[in-house]
Design a protein around this motif. Structure first.
Motif, mmCIF file in Angstrom:
data_model
loop_
_atom_site.group_PDB
_atom_site.id
_atom_site.type_symbol
_atom_site.label_atom_id
_atom_site.label_comp_id
_atom_site.label_asym_id
_atom_site.label_seq_id
_atom_site.Cartn_x
_atom_site.Cartn_y
_atom_site.Cartn_z
ATOM 1 N N LEU A 104 59.740 31.087 38.127
ATOM 2 C CA LEU A 104 60.748 30.675 37.159
ATOM 3 C C LEU A 104 61.292 31.901 36.459
ATOM 4 O O LEU A 104 60.554 32.590 35.753
ATOM 5 N N THR A 105 62.572 32.200 36.638
ATOM 6 C CA THR A 105 63.133 33.389 36.002
ATOM 7 C C THR A 105 64.030 32.998 34.835
ATOM 8 O O THR A 105 64.738 31.992 34.874
ATOM 9 N N VAL A 106 63.944 33.811 33.790
ATOM 10 C CA VAL A 106 64.715 33.598 32.569
ATOM 11 C C VAL A 106 65.438 34.894 32.227
ATOM 12 O O VAL A 106 65.198 35.930 32.845
ATOM 13 N N LEU A 107 66.313 34.844 31.229
ATOM 14 C CA LEU A 107 67.168 35.997 30.935
ATOM 15 C C LEU A 107 66.412 37.178 30.331
ATOM 16 O O LEU A 107 66.613 38.333 30.720
ATOM 17 N N ASN A 108 65.536 36.897 29.367
ATOM 18 C CA ASN A 108 64.888 37.998 28.640
ATOM 19 C C ASN A 108 63.573 37.525 28.028
ATOM 20 O O ASN A 108 63.135 36.383 28.252
ATOM 21 N N GLU A 109 62.954 38.392 27.227
ATOM 22 C CA GLU A 109 61.652 38.080 26.632
ATOM 23 C C GLU A 109 61.736 36.886 25.680
ATOM 24 O O GLU A 109 60.813 36.066 25.610
ATOM 25 N N VAL A 110 62.835 36.797 24.932
ATOM 26 C CA VAL A 110 63.010 35.666 24.020
ATOM 27 C C VAL A 110 63.027 34.354 24.811
ATOM 28 O O VAL A 110 62.373 33.366 24.437
ATOM 29 N N SER A 111 63.772 34.351 25.921
ATOM 30 C CA SER A 111 63.836 33.165 26.772
ATOM 31 C C SER A 111 62.477 32.869 27.389
ATOM 32 O O SER A 111 62.097 31.714 27.569
ATOM 33 N N TRP A 112 61.738 33.940 27.737
ATOM 34 C CA TRP A 112 60.398 33.775 28.312
ATOM 35 C C TRP A 112 59.504 33.026 27.329
ATOM 36 O O TRP A 112 58.837 32.046 27.686
ATOM 37 N N ASN A 113 59.494 33.467 26.086
ATOM 38 C CA ASN A 113 58.662 32.826 25.063
ATOM 39 C C ASN A 113 59.082 31.379 24.827
ATOM 40 O O ASN A 113 58.246 30.482 24.669
ATOM 41 N N SER A 114 60.392 31.165 24.816
ATOM 42 C CA SER A 114 60.919 29.825 24.580
ATOM 43 C C SER A 114 60.501 28.871 25.696
ATOM 44 O O SER A 114 60.055 27.745 25.440
ATOM 45 N N LEU A 115 60.653 29.319 26.952
ATOM 46 C CA LEU A 115 60.295 28.460 28.075
ATOM 47 C C LEU A 115 58.787 28.216 28.120
ATOM 48 O O LEU A 115 58.339 27.096 28.372
ATOM 49 N N TYR A 116 58.011 29.268 27.868
ATOM 50 C CA TYR A 116 56.556 29.117 27.880
ATOM 51 C C TYR A 116 56.123 28.083 26.831
ATOM 52 O O TYR A 116 55.312 27.193 27.119
ATOM 53 N N ASN A 117 56.678 28.189 25.626
ATOM 54 C CA ASN A 117 56.316 27.250 24.560
ATOM 55 C C ASN A 117 56.733 25.828 24.912
ATOM 56 O O ASN A 117 55.998 24.867 24.639
ATOM 57 N N TRP A 118 57.915 25.692 25.509
ATOM 58 C CA TRP A 118 58.392 24.360 25.926
ATOM 59 C C TRP A 118 57.465 23.774 26.981
ATOM 60 O O TRP A 118 57.107 22.583 26.909
ATOM 61 N N MET A 119 57.056 24.587 27.951
ATOM 62 C CA MET A 119 56.148 24.103 28.989
ATOM 63 C C MET A 119 54.794 23.727 28.395
ATOM 64 O O MET A 119 54.183 22.725 28.786
ATOM 65 N N TYR A 120 54.342 24.505 27.427
ATOM 66 C CA TYR A 120 53.069 24.198 26.767
ATOM 67 C C TYR A 120 53.163 22.858 26.032
ATOM 68 O O TYR A 120 52.275 22.000 26.154
ATOM 69 N N GLU A 121 54.240 22.679 25.271
ATOM 70 C CA GLU A 121 54.414 21.455 24.491
ATOM 71 C C GLU A 121 54.550 20.224 25.379
ATOM 72 O O GLU A 121 54.184 19.115 24.980
ATOM 73 N N ASN A 122 55.074 20.408 26.582
ATOM 74 C CA ASN A 122 55.277 19.287 27.501
ATOM 75 C C ASN A 122 54.181 19.185 28.558
ATOM 76 O O ASN A 122 54.343 18.458 29.546
ATOM 77 N N ASN A 123 53.081 19.903 28.328
ATOM 78 C CA ASN A 123 51.944 19.864 29.245
ATOM 79 C C ASN A 123 52.360 20.230 30.678
ATOM 80 O O ASN A 123 51.962 19.580 31.643
ATOM 81 N N LEU A 124 53.167 21.292 30.793
ATOM 82 C CA LEU A 124 53.702 21.698 32.088
ATOM 83 C C LEU A 124 53.168 23.049 32.563
ATOM 84 O O LEU A 124 53.546 23.507 33.646
ATOM 85 N N LEU A 125 52.320 23.681 31.769
ATOM 86 C CA LEU A 125 51.736 24.940 32.235
ATOM 87 C C LEU A 125 50.873 24.632 33.443
ATOM 88 O O LEU A 125 50.002 23.762 33.403
ATOM 89 N N ASP A 126 51.126 25.333 34.534
ATOM 90 C CA ASP A 126 50.531 24.980 35.822
ATOM 91 C C ASP A 126 50.353 26.246 36.645
ATOM 92 O O ASP A 126 51.224 27.118 36.641
ATOM 93 N N GLU A 127 49.257 26.333 37.359
ATOM 94 C CA GLU A 127 49.002 27.530 38.170
ATOM 95 C C GLU A 127 50.012 27.686 39.294
ATOM 96 O O GLU A 127 50.146 28.761 39.873
ATOM 97 N N ARG A 128 50.759 26.633 39.582
ATOM 98 C CA ARG A 128 51.787 26.716 40.628
ATOM 99 C C ARG A 128 53.077 27.358 40.122
ATOM 100 O O ARG A 128 53.990 27.610 40.917
ATOM 101 N N ALA A 129 53.183 27.596 38.815
ATOM 102 C CA ALA A 129 54.432 28.100 38.229
ATOM 103 C C ALA A 129 54.209 29.382 37.442
ATOM 104 O O ALA A 129 53.341 29.445 36.572
ATOM 105 N N GLU A 130 55.000 30.394 37.736
ATOM 106 C CA GLU A 130 54.959 31.680 37.028
ATOM 107 C C GLU A 130 56.329 31.945 36.428
ATOM 108 O O GLU A 130 57.355 31.613 37.017
ATOM 109 N N ILE A 131 56.354 32.561 35.236
ATOM 110 C CA ILE A 131 57.614 32.866 34.557
ATOM 111 C C ILE A 131 57.820 34.377 34.507
ATOM 112 O O ILE A 131 56.880 35.125 34.219
#
Length: 308
Positions: free
Chosen positions: A33-60
């Motif tokens: 999963l690619t994002v624009l920058n570090e801010v976007s990285w943190n935002s997506l990671y937090n969203w995935m955490y909140e939605n129980n989507l952190l998964d070993e099959r997905a890297e950001i």
């Protein structure tokens, strides 16, 4: 299947992540999963955490698609079977004053991805728009209809389409329209305005097909498991105006708000909009077994999820 998604922090990117990781798929996959920058990285990671989507099959990771060498390095490191490009300069009015920047993302960035994909023999899924058409007709546009964009956004997206079609054989070029999902969109704007207003004035002379990002994500996941390459239209079935769309949002959400129709001339925007940009799903219905929802049903699903 190894799937490389650019713009993973956007509405479609998030819908793809949810659909792949939360729904039962009949194939194994790994995601980059690619994002624009570090801010976007943190935002997506937090969203995935909140939605129980952190998964070993997905890297950001962060990636600027306008830098060819970074794009090539990232793709050759992951070696995907499929690259899904969800990145675009989509601020339609802003494009009028920043054509060079829009073209850098919507044409140059697409070319960088296409060249990198071609080097490893992978498939590219590229998302385009109804705005490549002028909107002067009155019947839904099919995939082979002549394009004739009337604003800078549409012109830069048309250039991106040209890059894909001229340089690749294994591609899915999917045009969509009036997209809404997790992020800023028309549905959320109407609901927000309804909180403090009893009357909303909405344009009634522009017609299109409101499309759920989740439904588009489902269609993309269906297509990448086939070899049915080429240009496709992917919108929810049916057509409506922004005015009727707003009325249906208020009805389904149970909001006591009066929606008043106005003409485009009464709602001035910098970029000209096509009056009729409905995309035909005839090819989808004829050549695939995928059943996309009607726009009204998809909207109800979306609003039900918002309530949750």
């Amino acid at each position: 299947m190894r799937i490389f998604i650019t713009g993973a922090e956007g509405q479609l990117g998030k819908a793809l992540i949810k659909e792949l990781l939360k729904s039962r798929q009949n194939f194994e996959f790994k995601l980059m999963l690619t994002v624009l920058n570090e801010v976007s990285w943190n935002s997506l990671y937090n969203w995935m955490y909140e939605n129980n989507l952190l998964d070993e099959r997905a890297e950001i990771t962060a990636l600027d698609i306008t830098d060819y060498y970074l794009v090539r390095a990232a793709i050759e490191s992951f070696m995907p079977d499929t690259v899904i490009n969800c990145v675009a300069y989509t601020a339609v009015d802003d494009c009028e004053d920043h054509e060079e920047e829009a073209r850098l993302v919507n044409e140059t960035g697409v070319k960088n991805l296409a060249m990198a994909v071609k080097n490893i023999g992978a498939c590219l899924v590229h998302i385009s728009t109804d705005y490549v058409f002028d909107g002067n007709g009155n019947i839904p546009y099919k995939e082979d209809a002549e394009i004739n964009p009337i604003n800078v956004y549409g012109k830069t997206k048309a250039l991106g389409e040209k890059v894909v079609c001229e340089n690749l054989n294994n591609y899915f070029l999917i045009r969509t329209a009036w997209l809404y999902g997790e992020g800023k969109n028309f549905v959320k704007t109407m609901l927000r305005l309804a909180e403090n207003n009893k009357v909303l004035r909405v344009v009634s002379d522009q017609t299109g097909s409101p499309t759920s990002a989740m439904e588009l994500a489902r269609f993309i996941i269906y297509l990448i498991q086939t070899k049915q390459y080429g240009v496709w239209h992917g919108v929810c079935d049916g057509e409506t105006s922004w005015y009727e769309f707003a009325k249906e949002i208020m009805r389904l959400a149970g909001r006591d708000v009066e929606v008043i129709p106005i003409k485009s001339e009464e709602y001035k925007t910098k970029a000209k909009r096509p009056h009729y940009s409905v995309l035909s799903n005839a090819k989808m219905h004829k050549e695939t077994e995928f059943g996309i929802k009607a726009w009204t049903d998809a909207l109800k699903e979306y609003l039900d999820l918002l309530k949750l």
